[in-house]
Write an enzyme that holds these catalytic residues in place. Structure first.
Site, PDB file in Angstrom:
ATOM      1  N   LYS A   1       0.874  -1.174   0.000  1.00  0.00           N
ATOM      2  CA  LYS A   1       0.000   0.000   0.000  1.00  0.00           C
ATOM      3  C   LYS A   1       0.907   1.219   0.000  1.00  0.00           C
ATOM      4  O   LYS A   1       1.545   1.540   1.007  1.00  0.00           O
ATOM      5  CB  LYS A   1      -0.921   0.008   1.228  1.00  0.00           C
ATOM      6  CG  LYS A   1      -1.835   1.222   1.261  1.00  0.00           C
ATOM      7  CD  LYS A   1      -2.676   1.266   2.523  1.00  0.00           C
ATOM      8  CE  LYS A   1      -3.354   2.630   2.637  1.00  0.00           C
ATOM      9  NZ  LYS A   1      -4.073   2.773   3.929  1.00  0.00           N
TER      10      LYS A   1
ATOM     11  N   GLY B   1      -8.555   9.357   8.930  1.00  0.00           N
ATOM     12  CA  GLY B   1      -8.940   9.441  10.330  1.00  0.00           C
ATOM     13  C   GLY B   1     -10.009  10.458  10.656  1.00  0.00           C
ATOM     14  O   GLY B   1     -10.375  10.609  11.820  1.00  0.00           O
TER      15      GLY B   1
ATOM     16  N   ALA C   1      -9.675   5.660   3.243  1.00  0.00           N
ATOM     17  CA  ALA C   1      -9.540   6.806   4.152  1.00  0.00           C
ATOM     18  C   ALA C   1     -10.755   7.720   4.157  1.00  0.00           C
ATOM     19  O   ALA C   1     -11.321   8.030   3.119  1.00  0.00           O
ATOM     20  CB  ALA C   1      -8.299   7.645   3.827  1.00  0.00           C
ATOM     21  N   GLY C   2     -11.114   8.125   5.354  1.00  0.00           N
ATOM     22  CA  GLY C   2     -12.132   9.144   5.521  1.00  0.00           C
ATOM     23  C   GLY C   2     -13.540   8.629   5.743  1.00  0.00           C
ATOM     24  O   GLY C   2     -14.441   9.412   6.017  1.00  0.00           O
TER      25      GLY C   2
ATOM     26  N   ASN D   1     -10.162   1.711   8.805  1.00  0.00           N
ATOM     27  CA  ASN D   1      -9.445   1.410  10.033  1.00  0.00           C
ATOM     28  C   ASN D   1     -10.093   2.120  11.223  1.00  0.00           C
ATOM     29  O   ASN D   1     -10.798   1.527  12.023  1.00  0.00           O
ATOM     30  CB  ASN D   1      -7.971   1.780   9.906  1.00  0.00           C
ATOM     31  CG  ASN D   1      -7.117   1.230  11.041  1.00  0.00           C
ATOM     32  OD1 ASN D   1      -5.932   0.999  10.876  1.00  0.00           O
ATOM     33  ND2 ASN D   1      -7.671   0.957  12.216  1.00  0.00           N
ATOM     34  N   THR D   2      -9.891   3.440  11.285  1.00  0.00           N
ATOM     35  CA  THR D   2     -10.324   4.178  12.471  1.00  0.00           C
ATOM     36  C   THR D   2     -11.823   4.044  12.730  1.00  0.00           C
ATOM     37  O   THR D   2     -12.257   3.965  13.881  1.00  0.00           O
ATOM     38  CB  THR D   2      -9.954   5.668  12.307  1.00  0.00           C
ATOM     39  OG1 THR D   2      -8.570   5.753  11.936  1.00  0.00           O
ATOM     40  CG2 THR D   2     -10.165   6.422  13.606  1.00  0.00           C
TER      41      THR D   2
END
Lengths: 68, 263
Positions: free
Chosen positions: B100, B161, B188-189, B210-211
């Site tokens: 990645k 995040g 992301a996001g 993830n987050t």
């Protein structure tokens, strides 16, 4: 002969000649999942035993961590 | 009902949810979240280890035991050389050509550096890597990455995040429309399952989170919620949503309407 270099940003004075010797002297488990770079250049595991270090070398030793 | 399997980096996958491994309350919660969502791909990072600290191998042993494909990242790299070197180190540790690719262009927003990303992608592809390139939603950059031969183009929905969801749906829809043959993964996001469903309905091949899972009040339940939303969004895309209209149109037939012309 003692030479000064950096391991993961920490100054180290060492008599190790090769990368493998340095790693062992620093307490690394050579069988662990880790990889090395010297002066920002990748050094494959197969070359650790034969790679001779130089004064001022900057060695990075990295391992898997959590990541996104 | 299953969605169509997809292929990325030489692997056929059923799950369209890729999961990060950071910020979980514990390794056990991470493991439970992985089981709950059925992901087949986990992202991991690489960092320096001071020998007296240990610790790296416990995480890696747990991840290996989960049996997923591992996607190491180059998070935190600010230059092409850093990213390429870290990718080479990752390939040796994990024994995978997957990487990645992240080249940070701005520390505040963590916006990727498009120029460095394209250059690094080209070098890595030539070295045999399967590159999953983290990028913005810029179409021209995505096209350059496709030309470089990356395995997947991974535009952000919003900065890493933030959990704000797609800030520019038009740009994401344009990417899908203009690059119909590229593997596109929103990375992301995303903060809520509805965000995942939204981009999957657009036709994105997968999402990477993830987050949003790790920092949920109950990460395990949230992992399952994202898996269901991702699945639902993909099913909807494959089913072809109806065309929107400007005016109302009754769904109940008007023929036979009772009381019509009674008065």
């Amino acid at each position: 002969m003692t030479r000064r270099m950096q391991v993961n940003g920490r100054v180290v004075d060492t008599e190790a000649v090769t990368l493998a010797e340095l790693l062992q002297a620093q307490g690394y488990d050579l069988g662990a999942a880790m990889a090395c770079a010297i002066n920002s250049g990748f050094v494959p595991r197969t070359k650790w035993a034969g790679h001779e270090l130089a004064e001022g070398d900057c060695i990075d030793v990295i391992v898997p961590v959590t990541g996104g | 009902m299953n969605t169509m399997p997809w292929t990325v980096g030489g692997c056929a996958l059923q799950s369209r949810l890729l999961l990060g491994t950071a910020r979980y309350p514990s390794l056990q919660v991470l493991s439970d979240a992985v089981a709950a969502c059925g992901t087949q791909v986990l992202t991991v990072g690489l960092r320096r280890l001071q020998p007296e600290l240990g610790g790296g191998n416990a995480f890696w042993q747990r991840v290996r035991a989960l049996g997923c494909h591992v996607l190491p990242n180059t998070a935190g790299c600010h230059s092409v050389q850093e990213a390429v070197t870290l990718a080479e180190m990752a390939r040796e540790i994990f024994g995978t050509p997957w990487i990645k690719l992240e080249v940070v262009g701005d520390d505040y927003t963590l916006q990727p550096d498009p120029f460095g990303t394209v250059e690094a992608a080209g070098l890595l592809v030539k070295s045999g890597f399967q590159v999953f390139a983290y990028t913005t939603d810029d179409l021209v950059v995505a096209r350059r990455l496709q030309d470089a031969g990356v395995a997947a183009i991974m535009p952000w929905a919003a900065p890493i995040g933030t959990g704000r969801g797609p800030l520019n749906p038009y740009a994401l829809e344009t990417l899908r429309a203009r690059l119909p043959d590229a593997v596109l993964v929103v990375d992301a996001g995303l903060g809520r399952p509805s965000h995942a469903a939204q981009v999957m309905e657009m036709g994105f091949d997968a999402v990477l989170l993830n987050t949003a899972v790790a920092e949920a009040g109950d990460p395990v339940r949230m992992a399952r919620a994202f898996a269901d939303a991702t699945h639902a969004g993909r099913l909807a895309f494959e089913a072809t949503p109806m065309t929107t209209r400007q005016t109302a149109q009754a769904s109940t037939p008007t023929v036979g309407q009772p009381f019509w012309h009674n008065s």
